[in-house]
Design an enzyme around this catalytic site. Structure first.
Site, PDB file in Angstrom:
ATOM      1  CE  LYS A  79       7.689   1.015   0.668  1.00 32.43           C
ATOM      2  NZ  LYS A  79       6.533   0.515   0.820  1.00 32.43           N
ATOM      3  CB  SER A 154       4.609   3.516  -0.391  1.00 36.33           C
ATOM      4  OG  SER A 154       4.665   2.213   0.380  1.00 36.33           O
ATOM      5  CB  SER A 178       2.570   0.024  -0.016  1.00 40.43           C
ATOM      6  OG  SER A 178       1.778   1.050   0.747  1.00 40.43           O
TER       7      SER A 178
END
Length: 474
Positions: A79, A154, A178
């Site tokens: 990420k 996210s 997330s």
């Protein structure tokens, strides 16, 4: 209904999960080069439709020396809020001028310790502050099951890439859901570990309320179990009993608390409620005692979390301004981030009071397990929204109200510090996967993995390739 987008095909990756790919590599059934070539080809095939890749580094991956680890040679994405030496971290924001990180941070090092080969960085909404991976300056990240819908956030980019079969595992982190939100939206396993179980981003443990936990997104329970067992050996927390390797279900039978309403005692969407009821029926059929419960949380919890979230946005922005200076332009922040910063500035005393109340969240969380072993809840209050419904460019108050209505069950675990796992279960309308959440006592990931294995065996997770085949037959 939009056609699914995926890269599954008859190549070196096939339909294998990360454990399967690693085993095939060790057995010499496929080569490291073949596996990387397959992942690169799949990325190029699907990402023009999904926009889940922030940065690719295919040549760098090919030149990366082989390392040991449970997933040695398995391709993966990290990420883009996590530093890997030599790759820029832009945190989903146009405010950054990309420049390579000079060192790999703790979470990145722990992820690499599993042996994965990073082939790129995945998308996230700005600073990971909202529940859909959408932007004001570029295309949104789309859900591979139905690209008209959100991939969640996210860790939305990581989730889309794993669900689409580009890679079998990807890095994720979770400050309010997330890991679990995109797992739910994309039909994946997403476990948020106990607070402080894994290494954290710089400064996370010094915050008044430590919310963010690192982890991964996978397509199988065993991948998540093997990952946790491997990386807890790297920077293990001596204050927590080790998880160890959970290899399958046990014969232990549990008392499970069924939660059907959110912290404001509101029921969920009928489609989500039906998936939850199905999972409860299956678990009861396996011999577990399922009892209905209600969340016992201060009604001010949502406003407190909202104010503290705003403080975190302001603190991250200040940190980036100080740390990146000429390489960070706050005028390019998106409207939602600016709205959060404005909220934090409007009433600092209220924000301080909210943080003080949230610090009691551990005790609030723990009391839910006085008479049960596990909580069974929805992950989300309604199915994943269409692209645009949670876009960051809309008025701040309207967007935050939508987020409150959507994210009704995940933040309590972040405040309380306990582990929770999102698991796929059934299908929703519009071709989207259903999901449920299992939450456990702090430090008790083993019980969650045990129960997750049981549900996976009794009700196999939906597969995107099956939906594609059904669409073709129709």
């Amino acid at each position: 209904m939009s056609t699914p987008v995926h890269g599954f095909t008859d190549d070196a990756l096939g339909m294998l999960d990360a454990v399967g790919v690693a085993a095939a590599l060790r057995a010499g059934e496929v080569s490291r080069a073949e596996v990387l070539e397959a992942a690169v080809a799949r990325t190029r095939r699907v990402d023009p439709s999904l926009d889940a890749v922030q940065l690719s580094c295919f040549e760098r991956a090919s030149a990366t020396p082989e390392t040991a680890g449970v997933f040695s040679g398995v391709p993966a994405f990290v990420k883009d809020n996590t530093d890997i030496a030599g790759l820029p971290s832009c945190h989903g924001s146009a405010a950054f001028t990309p420049r390579p990180a000079t060192a790999t941070g703790g979470p990145g090092a722990q992820f690499l310790h599993s042996g994965v080969v990073v082939i790129g960085k995945s998308t996230l909404p700005e600073f990971g502050l909202t529940a859909s991976t959408e932007f004001t300056d570029r295309a949104p990240t789309r859900n591979p099951w139905n690209p008209e819908y959100s991939a969640g956030a996210s860790s939305g980019g990581s989730a889309a890439l794993v669900a689409a079969g580009v890679v079998p595992i990807a890095h994720a982190n979770d400050g309010g859901g997330s890991i679990r939100i995109p797992a739910a939206a994309n039909g994946l396993v997403g476990l948020k570990p106990t607070r402080n179980r894994l290494l954290d981003q710089p400064g996370a443990r010094q915050l008044p309320v430590h919310l963010v936990t690192e982890g991964v997104l996978t397509r199988s329970v065993r991948d998540t179990a093997h990952y946790l067992a491997a990386v807890e050996q790297f920077g293990a927390n001596p204050k927590l009993a080790p998880i160890g390797l959970v290899e399958g279900p046990s014969a232990r039978r549990l008392r499970i608390g069924l939660i059907t309403e959110d912290v404001l005692s509101r029921p969920v969407h009928p489609d989500n409620a039906a998936v939850l009821a199905s999972a409860a029926t299956i678990l009861a059929g396996l011999g577990h005692e399922v009892v209905e419960m209600r969340l016992d949380v201060d009604p001010r919890f949502i406003e407190d979390f909202k104010r503290y979230w705003a403080v975190m946005a302001a603190a991250m922005t200040l940190s980036f301004r100080l740390g990146h200076r000429d390489h960070f332009d706050p005028s390019k922040l998106d409207p939602f981030t600016k709205g959060l910063i404005g909220l934090a500035a409007r009433n600092p005393l209220a924000a301080a009071a909210s943080a003080w109340r949230l610090r009691s969240g551990t005790a609030t969380y723990d009391k839910h397990f006085a008479e049960v072993d596990v909580l069974l809840t929805p992950v989300l209050s309604h199915p994943a929204p269409r692209i645009g419904e949670l876009a960051p460019g809309q008025p701040f108050d309207a967007l935050f109200a939508k987020l409150v209505d959507y994210v009704g069950f995940t933040p309590l675990n972040n405040v309380g510090g306990g582990p929770a796992v999102s698991l796929p279960h059934g299908l929703l309308p519009h071709g989207l996967p259903g999901s449920i959440q299992l939450a456990g006592r702090r430090g008790d990931e083993r019980t969650l993995l045990d129960l997750a294995y049981q549900l996976e065996a009794s009700s196999p997770f939906p597969r995107i390739v099956d939906r594609t085949a059904a669409e073709g037959a129709a």
